[in-house]
Design a protein around this motif. Structure first.
Motif, mmCIF file in Angstrom:
data_model
loop_
_atom_site.group_PDB
_atom_site.id
_atom_site.type_symbol
_atom_site.label_atom_id
_atom_site.label_comp_id
_atom_site.label_asym_id
_atom_site.label_seq_id
_atom_site.Cartn_x
_atom_site.Cartn_y
_atom_site.Cartn_z
ATOM 1 N N LEU A 39 52.141 58.088 -71.551
ATOM 2 C CA LEU A 39 51.872 59.194 -70.631
ATOM 3 C C LEU A 39 51.917 60.538 -71.356
ATOM 4 C CD1 LEU A 39 53.949 58.041 -67.532
ATOM 5 C CD2 LEU A 39 51.469 58.382 -67.589
ATOM 6 N N ALA A 40 52.897 60.709 -72.243
ATOM 7 C CA ALA A 40 53.015 61.974 -72.966
ATOM 8 C C ALA A 40 51.808 62.216 -73.859
ATOM 9 C CB ALA A 40 54.298 61.987 -73.795
ATOM 10 N N LEU A 41 51.272 61.144 -74.440
ATOM 11 C CA LEU A 41 50.087 61.272 -75.288
ATOM 12 C C LEU A 41 48.846 61.595 -74.462
ATOM 13 C CD1 LEU A 41 48.859 60.965 -78.153
ATOM 14 C CD2 LEU A 41 48.532 58.538 -77.619
ATOM 15 N N GLY A 42 48.824 61.102 -73.220
ATOM 16 C CA GLY A 42 47.673 61.344 -72.358
ATOM 17 C C GLY A 42 47.034 60.091 -71.820
ATOM 18 N N ALA A 43 47.549 58.921 -72.222
ATOM 19 C CA ALA A 43 47.015 57.651 -71.746
ATOM 20 C C ALA A 43 47.683 57.248 -70.434
ATOM 21 C CB ALA A 43 47.211 56.562 -72.798
ATOM 22 N N SER A 44 47.217 56.149 -69.865
ATOM 23 C CA SER A 44 47.751 55.641 -68.607
ATOM 24 C C SER A 44 48.302 54.234 -68.833
ATOM 25 C CB SER A 44 46.654 55.608 -67.536
ATOM 26 O OG SER A 44 47.139 55.084 -66.320
ATOM 27 N N PRO A 45 49.621 54.041 -68.706
ATOM 28 C CA PRO A 45 50.197 52.720 -68.963
ATOM 29 C C PRO A 45 50.197 51.825 -67.733
ATOM 30 C CG PRO A 45 51.951 54.304 -68.613
ATOM 31 C CD PRO A 45 50.656 55.069 -68.480
ATOM 32 N N ALA A 46 50.029 50.529 -67.975
ATOM 33 C CA ALA A 46 50.204 49.519 -66.929
ATOM 34 C C ALA A 46 51.107 48.443 -67.506
ATOM 35 C CB ALA A 46 48.868 48.928 -66.501
ATOM 36 N N MET A 47 52.337 48.384 -67.038
ATOM 37 C CA MET A 47 53.318 47.446 -67.584
ATOM 38 C C MET A 47 53.274 46.156 -66.772
ATOM 39 S SD MET A 47 53.919 49.918 -69.568
ATOM 40 C CE MET A 47 55.106 49.292 -70.731
ATOM 41 N N VAL A 48 52.176 45.436 -66.910
ATOM 42 C CA VAL A 48 51.882 44.269 -66.063
ATOM 43 C C VAL A 48 51.936 43.005 -66.904
ATOM 44 C CG1 VAL A 48 50.128 43.181 -64.623
ATOM 45 C CG2 VAL A 48 50.435 45.658 -64.545
ATOM 46 N N HIS A 49 52.768 42.046 -66.478
ATOM 47 C CA HIS A 49 52.891 40.818 -67.259
ATOM 48 C C HIS A 49 52.839 39.534 -66.437
ATOM 49 C CE1 HIS A 49 57.095 41.996 -66.170
ATOM 50 N NE2 HIS A 49 57.183 40.708 -65.896
ATOM 51 N N ALA A 50 52.829 39.602 -65.116
ATOM 52 C CA ALA A 50 52.821 38.392 -64.297
ATOM 53 C C ALA A 50 51.504 37.640 -64.460
ATOM 54 C CB ALA A 50 53.033 38.744 -62.826
ATOM 55 N N GLU A 51 51.620 36.332 -64.669
ATOM 56 C CA GLU A 51 50.429 35.501 -64.888
ATOM 57 C C GLU A 51 49.436 35.632 -63.739
ATOM 58 O OE1 GLU A 51 49.346 30.809 -65.908
ATOM 59 O OE2 GLU A 51 51.325 31.351 -65.111
ATOM 60 N N GLU A 52 49.961 35.838 -62.529
ATOM 61 C CA GLU A 52 49.110 35.875 -61.353
ATOM 62 C C GLU A 52 48.186 37.094 -61.303
ATOM 63 O OE1 GLU A 52 52.638 33.368 -60.658
ATOM 64 O OE2 GLU A 52 52.345 35.422 -61.398
ATOM 65 N N GLU A 53 48.487 38.161 -62.065
ATOM 66 C CA GLU A 53 47.672 39.368 -61.967
ATOM 67 C C GLU A 53 47.221 39.964 -63.298
ATOM 68 O OE1 GLU A 53 49.613 42.713 -60.184
ATOM 69 O OE2 GLU A 53 51.433 42.526 -61.408
ATOM 70 N N VAL A 54 47.670 39.380 -64.412
ATOM 71 C CA VAL A 54 47.301 39.998 -65.691
ATOM 72 C C VAL A 54 45.791 40.003 -65.903
ATOM 73 C CG1 VAL A 54 49.467 39.617 -66.928
ATOM 74 C CG2 VAL A 54 47.724 37.813 -66.918
ATOM 75 N N ALA A 55 45.116 38.955 -65.478
ATOM 76 C CA ALA A 55 43.667 38.887 -65.686
ATOM 77 C C ALA A 55 42.953 40.017 -64.957
ATOM 78 C CB ALA A 55 43.130 37.539 -65.222
ATOM 79 N N ASP A 56 43.406 40.323 -63.759
ATOM 80 C CA ASP A 56 42.788 41.401 -62.993
ATOM 81 C C ASP A 56 42.973 42.739 -63.695
ATOM 82 O OD1 ASP A 56 41.912 39.735 -60.904
ATOM 83 O OD2 ASP A 56 43.882 39.802 -59.959
ATOM 84 N N PHE A 57 44.152 42.937 -64.296
ATOM 85 C CA PHE A 57 44.384 44.197 -64.987
ATOM 86 C C PHE A 57 43.608 44.285 -66.288
ATOM 87 C CE2 PHE A 57 47.661 45.373 -62.029
ATOM 88 C CZ PHE A 57 47.728 46.756 -62.144
ATOM 89 N N VAL A 58 43.482 43.167 -66.990
ATOM 90 C CA VAL A 58 42.698 43.191 -68.238
ATOM 91 C C VAL A 58 41.268 43.637 -67.964
ATOM 92 C CG1 VAL A 58 41.756 41.801 -70.114
ATOM 93 C CG2 VAL A 58 44.125 41.497 -69.434
#
Length: 268
Positions: A39-58
């Protein structure tokens, strides 16, 4: 040299203007640190690791960061799924083999992930890079017992095997591709007293590969910015507690003038 103060600053401006979504499957120790650094650099983090939703976030992320610091079955399942989808979609993958060489399980998962998709960039300390290359380096938990230069041959080996850009971080960082080796000498010894600084460097690489398709250049740029921010933060930090806070401020406040005045970039 493919990286210059101007090319570094161009990428920083791109990150700040585009705010790329960086999906980070990382460890419990550093989730807050790395999210705040992105966030400080200017990017947007998504700390997502659940198998059920990682594909959607990728599918919506600009880059995927995979860090094996705190492994368990659920994390590993999410990592496998995310890497598989990122490979199929052609999304950049940044891999951090935290503590590889310390346990057979950590070695096994690292090899599985590498076989599933060669990462765009691999970042680790010298012991991790040596262990990942199969040289049976000794590790002390997640800390390196080798200087970064000792892992140069291992980094070249990994690059030849996988085609990945390999970053060996330490007092001097080495960034290795098939035909180039760059060095970054920015940073400060106090950074080793703050947990997760290496993991933070890996996360920042994710932001840079999200905006720069030249993965070698992106890796050099990110390590330069990481070191510069740490160096600038240390100047106003009496200890590691304040360094952690000032590091985020230094990332946020970094200017083109800072890069031009303090960059310590070299090439082998």
């Amino acid at each position: 040299m493919t990286a210059t103060p101007q090319s570094i600053w161009n990428d920083v401006e791109q990150i700040r203007s585009q705010s790329p979504l960086v999906q980070s499957i990382t460890n419990f120790v550093v989730m807050n640190n790395t999210a705040n650094a992105l966030l400080a650099l200017g990017a947007s983090p998504a700390m997502v690791h659940a198998e059920e939703e990682v594909a959607d976030f990728v599918t919506i992320a600009s880059a995927l960061v995979v860090n094996i610091g705190t492994l368990d079955q659920n994390f590993v399942a999410g990592m496998r799924q995310a890497v598989h989808v990122a490979r199929n979609l052609g999304k950049p993958i940044v891999f951090d083999p935290v503590g590889v060489g310390a346990t057979p399980y950590r070695n096994q998962i690292s090899r599985e992930l590498l076989d599933l998709a060669p990462p765009t960039v691999i970042r680790g300390n010298a012991s991790e890079i040596m262990a990942l290359a199969g040289l049976n380096a000794r590790t002390k938990g997640v800390d390196s017992v080798h200087g970064s230069s000792a892992a140069l041959d291992s980094a070249l080996q990994l690059n030849a095997e996988l085609g990945s850009v390999v970053v060996v971080s330490g007092a001097e960082d080495y960034i290795v591709s098939a035909d180039q080796v760059a060095t970054v000498a920015n940073g400060h010894p106090m950074m080793t007293k703050v947990t997760g600084m290496g993991c933070t460097a890996t996360a920042l690489i994710g932001a840079f590969v999200a905006v720069n398709t030249n993965s070698f250049q992106a890796a050099v740029h990110s390590m330069a910015v990481m070191g510069l921010a740490g160096e600038l933060a240390a100047r106003r930090s009496p200890g590691p507690g304040s360094l952690q806070l000032n590091f985020l401020d230094a990332l946020y406040q970094l200017t083109a003038q800072d890069v031009a005045a303090h960059l310590k970039l070299g090439q082998l």
